[in-house]
Design an enzyme around this catalytic site. Structure first.
Site, PDB file in Angstrom:
ATOM      1  N   ASP A   1       0.849  -1.193   0.000  1.00 45.85           N
ATOM      2  CA  ASP A   1       0.000   0.000   0.000  1.00 45.85           C
ATOM      3  C   ASP A   1       0.883   1.242   0.000  1.00 45.85           C
ATOM      4  OD1 ASP A   1      -2.452   1.295  -0.041  1.00 45.85           O
ATOM      5  OD2 ASP A   1      -2.545   1.465   2.139  1.00 45.85           O
TER       6      ASP A   1
ATOM      7  N   HIS B   1      -3.790  14.145   0.380  1.00 43.25           N
ATOM      8  CA  HIS B   1      -3.965  13.310   1.577  1.00 43.25           C
ATOM      9  C   HIS B   1      -2.749  13.427   2.501  1.00 43.25           C
ATOM     10  CE1 HIS B   1      -4.977   9.978   4.200  1.00 43.25           C
ATOM     11  NE2 HIS B   1      -3.836   9.378   3.897  1.00 43.25           N
TER      12      HIS B   1
ATOM     13  N   GLU C   1     -10.582   4.152   3.777  1.00 40.71           N
ATOM     14  CA  GLU C   1      -9.614   4.872   2.944  1.00 40.71           C
ATOM     15  C   GLU C   1     -10.003   4.621   1.499  1.00 40.71           C
ATOM     16  OE1 GLU C   1      -5.568   3.832   4.092  1.00 40.71           O
ATOM     17  OE2 GLU C   1      -5.587   5.421   5.597  1.00 40.71           O
TER      18      GLU C   1
ATOM     19  N   GLU D   1      -9.320   4.209  -2.046  1.00 45.50           N
ATOM     20  CA  GLU D   1      -8.120   3.925  -2.831  1.00 45.50           C
ATOM     21  C   GLU D   1      -8.503   3.172  -4.108  1.00 45.50           C
ATOM     22  OE1 GLU D   1      -4.761   2.300  -0.789  1.00 45.50           O
ATOM     23  OE2 GLU D   1      -5.312   3.193   1.143  1.00 45.50           O
TER      24      GLU D   1
ATOM     25  N   ASP E   1      -9.286   0.543   2.001  1.00 48.01           N
ATOM     26  CA  ASP E   1      -8.260   0.095   2.936  1.00 48.01           C
ATOM     27  C   ASP E   1      -8.673   0.520   4.347  1.00 48.01           C
ATOM     28  OD1 ASP E   1      -5.815  -0.956   3.782  1.00 48.01           O
ATOM     29  OD2 ASP E   1      -4.829   0.976   3.613  1.00 48.01           O
TER      30      ASP E   1
ATOM     31  N   GLN F   1      -3.946   2.809  15.122  1.00 54.09           N
ATOM     32  CA  GLN F   1      -2.834   3.273  14.267  1.00 54.09           C
ATOM     33  C   GLN F   1      -1.946   4.277  15.010  1.00 54.09           C
ATOM     34  OE1 GLN F   1      -4.262   4.961  10.589  1.00 54.09           O
ATOM     35  NE2 GLN F   1      -2.237   5.404   9.789  1.00 54.09           N
TER      36      GLN F   1
ATOM     37  N   TYR G   1       2.038   2.792  15.461  1.00 54.67           N
ATOM     38  CA  TYR G   1       2.760   2.885  14.182  1.00 54.67           C
ATOM     39  C   TYR G   1       4.218   3.324  14.295  1.00 54.67           C
ATOM     40  CZ  TYR G   1       2.800   7.975  13.404  1.00 54.67           C
ATOM     41  OH  TYR G   1       3.056   9.307  13.468  1.00 54.67           O
TER      42      TYR G   1
ATOM     43  N   LYS H   1      -4.485  -1.743  10.180  1.00 59.56           N
ATOM     44  CA  LYS H   1      -4.781  -1.820   8.753  1.00 59.56           C
ATOM     45  C   LYS H   1      -5.064  -3.248   8.289  1.00 59.56           C
ATOM     46  CE  LYS H   1      -3.362   2.478   7.562  1.00 59.56           C
ATOM     47  NZ  LYS H   1      -4.034   3.413   6.687  1.00 59.56           N
TER      48      LYS H   1
ATOM     49  N   THR I   1      -4.709   6.562   0.141  1.00 57.54           N
ATOM     50  CA  THR I   1      -5.962   7.326   0.163  1.00 57.54           C
ATOM     51  C   THR I   1      -5.912   8.441  -0.877  1.00 57.54           C
ATOM     52  OG1 THR I   1      -6.101   6.877   2.513  1.00 57.54           O
ATOM     53  CG2 THR I   1      -7.505   8.636   1.663  1.00 57.54           C
TER      54      THR I   1
HETATM   55 MN    MN Z   1      -4.106   2.829   2.837  1.00 54.99          MN
END
Ligand code: MN
Length: 424
Positions: free
Chosen positions: A133, A140, A205, A207, A239, A246, A250, A259, A355
């Site tokens: 991804d 974004h 998201e 996408e 997504d 997150q 992360y 995710k 995104t």
């Molecule tokens: Mn994504």
């Protein structure tokens, strides 16, 4: 090969005006009838085309491949035939529907290979080996950088020099219509220790994904100007993301459980062949990128994107209208970058765009941006508001290109959110 609107389309195939599935589209997917084996399908108007029936009656027998690829439960073997052959299958399909083949007359078979769309269940079209991804929409990335870091330096120093991405999880990518179960996970309140429970900030998201159509070997690099030869087609990709999980997990290695609980794709893979008429100029890239990312003709695709939220028992409200053309990095650059170190790719691998937001607020491709971190609730037509996605909400994404009276669409990418499961 793409043809213009063709008035000779057989009278036995009615394509409603404004259908996303005119003869210029002919996407590919996997269909299933009750208590039968899956088969490879395409679509015209309101009908599903069963390619295994056409194959059984010899419509592809002169094309030099094993037609049992149309009896598989995924498109991988069909895609592996290579673009030359899969493009010819689309052309042949178009000739069948026009009834302008010299040796065959399809009209007597039409009740066998044309099935009303409502009668066919569409399955996961691809066996996805690896999923990557990206984070390639400048609007974004700027919005997220502005919200969480520094509005004056929203983009990190690497962002305009390489398409930033991460390796995702392929096992949890599912087809449109599959419900999404709210994930559980760790969250860290600002004023206390970490807690565990259902995510409170579930987000979509918006996408697009592309599907690899040709494998490479370890050490190979896909040159940026040949990258489209390695791409079979595109799907819509939601997504799903849990923002509270997150935010806590992360650092320093990037997205993980926020995710990988689920991503949803559309059932139709629209070929790059079908999308050629919708090419537009790419984003002007400054500073100039390194030579291996430099496309001699920087082009993008004009694909309209929409997201709607349908609360339980209420009508859907469109909350976002964006476009794939706002992508800073192109698919070709993403694939060239991904393979520049010699990482191999395989048929059926999926690449998410990241995104896709546009420059206006109505074009933001996630609730994180639309509600600006939850500070500006989004109003729905039934009088309710949303900061993020609630249990019972169905998120519906649509994508279509339109030019000179021809509209080519991807169908829906939709999923209803179900409550989190209890801890056992
Ligand atoms: Mn994504």
């Amino acid at each position: 090969m793409i043809r213009a609107n063709d008035p000779s389309l057989s009278s036995w195939v009615q394509v409603p005006a404004n259908s996303e599935f005119p003869i210029q589209n002919l996407p590919f997917g996997i269909g299933k009838l009750p208590s039968k084996n899956p088969f490879v399908v395409s679509r015209i108007g309101d009908y599903i085309i069963n390619l295994s029936v056409l194959a059984e009656h010899g419509f592809f027998e002169d094309m030099g491949f094993d037609v049992r690829v149309f009896e598989r439960s995924t498109l991988n073997d069909f895609i592996s035939l290579g673009k030359e052959k899969t493009s010819k299958v689309r052309d042949r399909l178009s000739a069948v529907l026009d009834n302008d083949l010299e040796d065959w007359d399809a009209s007597e078979l039409k009740d066998f290979f044309l099935i009303p769309a409502a009668d066919v269940e569409l399955l996961m079209p691809i066996n996805i080996g690896d999923y990557t991804d990206f984070y390639s929409s400048i609007d974004h990335a700027t919005n997220v950088g502005t919200m969480f870091r520094d509005p004056a330096n929203a983009l990190l120093p690497n962002w305009k020099h390489l398409p930033v991405g991460y390796h995702g999880r392929s096992s949890s990518i599912v087809v449109s219509g599959t419900p999404t179960i709210r994930p559980n996970g760790q969250q860290k309140p600002d004023d206390g220790p970490p807690v565990f429970g259902p995510s409170k900030l579930l987000d979509f998201e918006l996408e697009m994904g592309f599907v690899v159509g040709q494998e490479t070997q370890l050490g190979d690099q896909v040159p940026v100007d040949q990258a489209e030869d390695f791409i079979f087609g595109m799907v819509i990709l939601n997504d799903w993301s849990a923002r509270d999980i997150q935010k806590w997990e992360y650092i320093p290695l990037g997205p993980f459980l926020a995710k990988n609980f689920q991503s949803t794709i559309s059932a139709w893979v629209v070929t790059l062949d079908a999308l050629q008429p919708f090419k537009v100029d790419g984003y002007e890239q400054t500073p100039e990128v390194l030579p291996y990312l430099r496309q001699s003709n920087l082009k993008n695709y004009d694909i309209n994107l929409e997201v709607a939220i349908e609360p339980n028992g209420a009508a859907a409200t469109t909350v976002c209208k964006s476009n794939y053309k706002y992508m800073y990095w192109t698919m070709s650059q993403q694939l060239a970058h991904h393979t520049v170190n010699g990482c191999n790719v395989r048929v059926g691998d999926m690449y998410g765009s990241g995104t896709i937001s546009g420059p206006e607020k109505s074009m933001y491709g996630s609730m994180l941006e639309l509600s600006w971190k939850g500070t500006q609730p989004v109003e729905l037509d039934n009088g309710e508001t949303r900061k993020f996605i609630q249990d019972g909400d169905t998120v519906i994404m649509k994508a279509y290109s339109e030019k000179d009276g021809v509209r080519i669409g991807f169908g829906d990418c939709k999923s209803k959110v179900l409550p989190a499961k209890n801890i056992v």
